[in-house]
Scaffold this motif. Structure first.
Motif, mmCIF file in Angstrom:
data_model
loop_
_atom_site.group_PDB
_atom_site.id
_atom_site.type_symbol
_atom_site.label_atom_id
_atom_site.label_comp_id
_atom_site.label_asym_id
_atom_site.label_seq_id
_atom_site.Cartn_x
_atom_site.Cartn_y
_atom_site.Cartn_z
ATOM 1 N N GLU A 1 0.830 -1.202 0.000
ATOM 2 C CA GLU A 1 0.000 0.000 0.000
ATOM 3 C C GLU A 1 0.870 1.260 0.000
ATOM 4 O OE1 GLU A 1 -3.087 0.371 -0.418
ATOM 5 O OE2 GLU A 1 -4.011 -1.576 -0.001
ATOM 6 N N SER A 2 1.968 1.218 0.714
ATOM 7 C CA SER A 2 2.861 2.370 0.749
ATOM 8 C C SER A 2 3.555 2.578 -0.588
ATOM 9 C CB SER A 2 3.900 2.187 1.859
ATOM 10 O OG SER A 2 3.269 2.133 3.122
ATOM 11 N N GLU B 1 -1.267 -0.720 -9.039
ATOM 12 C CA GLU B 1 -2.648 -1.000 -8.663
ATOM 13 C C GLU B 1 -2.708 -2.197 -7.727
ATOM 14 O OE1 GLU B 1 -4.556 -1.803 -12.344
ATOM 15 O OE2 GLU B 1 -4.350 0.249 -13.109
ATOM 16 N N ILE B 2 -3.632 -2.140 -6.770
ATOM 17 C CA ILE B 2 -3.853 -3.255 -5.842
ATOM 18 C C ILE B 2 -5.333 -3.591 -5.877
ATOM 19 C CG2 ILE B 2 -3.777 -4.021 -3.441
ATOM 20 C CD1 ILE B 2 -1.433 -2.101 -3.007
ATOM 21 N N LEU C 1 -1.264 -7.372 -7.274
ATOM 22 C CA LEU C 1 -0.448 -6.158 -7.361
ATOM 23 C C LEU C 1 -0.012 -6.019 -8.817
ATOM 24 C CD1 LEU C 1 1.071 -3.947 -5.614
ATOM 25 C CD2 LEU C 1 3.035 -5.474 -5.748
ATOM 26 N N ARG C 2 -0.435 -4.941 -9.484
ATOM 27 C CA ARG C 2 -0.193 -4.790 -10.914
ATOM 28 C C ARG C 2 0.562 -3.499 -11.214
ATOM 29 N NH1 ARG C 2 -5.816 -6.603 -10.865
ATOM 30 N NH2 ARG C 2 -5.860 -8.805 -11.476
ATOM 31 N N LEU D 1 0.257 -12.139 -7.931
ATOM 32 C CA LEU D 1 -0.901 -12.567 -7.149
ATOM 33 C C LEU D 1 -0.387 -13.070 -5.810
ATOM 34 C CD1 LEU D 1 -3.035 -14.461 -9.837
ATOM 35 C CD2 LEU D 1 -3.011 -12.025 -9.242
ATOM 36 N N ILE D 2 -0.860 -12.462 -4.738
ATOM 37 C CA ILE D 2 -0.327 -12.701 -3.400
ATOM 38 C C ILE D 2 -1.430 -13.291 -2.532
ATOM 39 C CG2 ILE D 2 0.795 -11.617 -1.410
ATOM 40 C CD1 ILE D 2 1.561 -9.285 -3.352
#
Length: 245
Positions: free
Chosen positions: A96-97, A112-113, A123-124, A192-193
């Motif tokens: 996010e940071s 992007e998330i 996460l892209r 992909l997490i």
């Protein structure tokens, strides 16, 4: 009003030139294609210089150069971005940071998330200006390596997708760097997490430093010749709104 040109930090290009030397490649040849770079730590250069760098450098190495270059850049070299990620308490906070950092200072790339139905996250990395796919791979590889560093090696995405073609031969260099085989041919660079990895704690959490760096990132403005601060803010917000329909 015509759209202002995209800009990238000169620091990124300087670090990549140093990385070419580390890889044993002809950095002087690439430097000649770029011309002189400004020395100021916060200097910007037109994104077209970044495009020229990739066009000049890849023939010296071949597929996988972008990830290999990311692997030569030590944690901390990217300054605020690295310490924003490193001082967060979890992988989620680090991602996010990083997204905040890109939204504030980048006119050529967006992070992007997206939340997934199973509790994981995507996460892209997407290009906001004409950009070689190698640049997207480099950004994703850099983020991957930062997240692996701050988790003591524990970070491992469920999938690592690259917007590049599968090499004709073995891809040992990327396999060694990531510790897993990437998926090829994606429309953007993405990880992909899964939910457990998203919640993984970092080894370098520092709440006070993290709060200070987030505040600093939120105040940053990327200067463009002829832009007022209002134009910069509007451009960033409208670009994000258009991308979301």
């Amino acid at each position: 009003m015509a759209e202002a040109p995209a800009w990238v930090p000169a620091l990124t290009l300087r670090l990549q030139l140093q990385g070419l030397v580390t890889l044993g490649l002809d950095a002087a040849r690439v430097q000649a294609a770029l011309g002189p770079l400004p020395d100021a730590p916060d200097a910007l250069v037109p994104a077209q210089a970044y495009v020229r760098m990739w066009h000049a450098a890849e023939p010296l190495h071949g597929p996988g150069l972008a990830s290999a270059l990311a692997g030569t850049i030590a944690f901390g070299a990217f300054g605020a971005l690295d310490y924003l990620v490193g001082s967060a308490d979890t992988v989620a906070g680090g991602c996010e940071s990083a997204r905040l950092h890109f939204a504030m200072v980048s006119t050529d790339t967006a992070l992007e998330i997206d939340a997934l139905d199973d509790g994981g996250h995507a996460l892209r990395v997407r290009a906001l200006a004409p950009m070689p796919v190698q640049a997207l791979e480099f950004t994703l590889a850099t983020l991957f390596l930062r997240l692996r560093h701050v988790t003591g090696g524990g970070f491992r995405p469920r999938l690592l997708g690259l917007p590049v073609a599968r090499p004709a031969g073995d891809d040992d260099e990327r396999l060694a760097l990531f510790g897993q085989a990437p998926a090829y041919g994606h429309p953007c660079a993405e990880m992909l997490i899964d939910a457990a990895t998203w919640a993984l704690p970092t080894c370098s959490a520092d709440p006070m430093l993290h709060a200070a760096l987030k505040d600093m990132a939120a105040r940053l403005e990327l200067a463009q010749p002829g832009d007022s601060s209002l134009q910069q803010a509007l451009r960033a917000r409208l670009r994000d709104a258009l991308a979301q329909g």
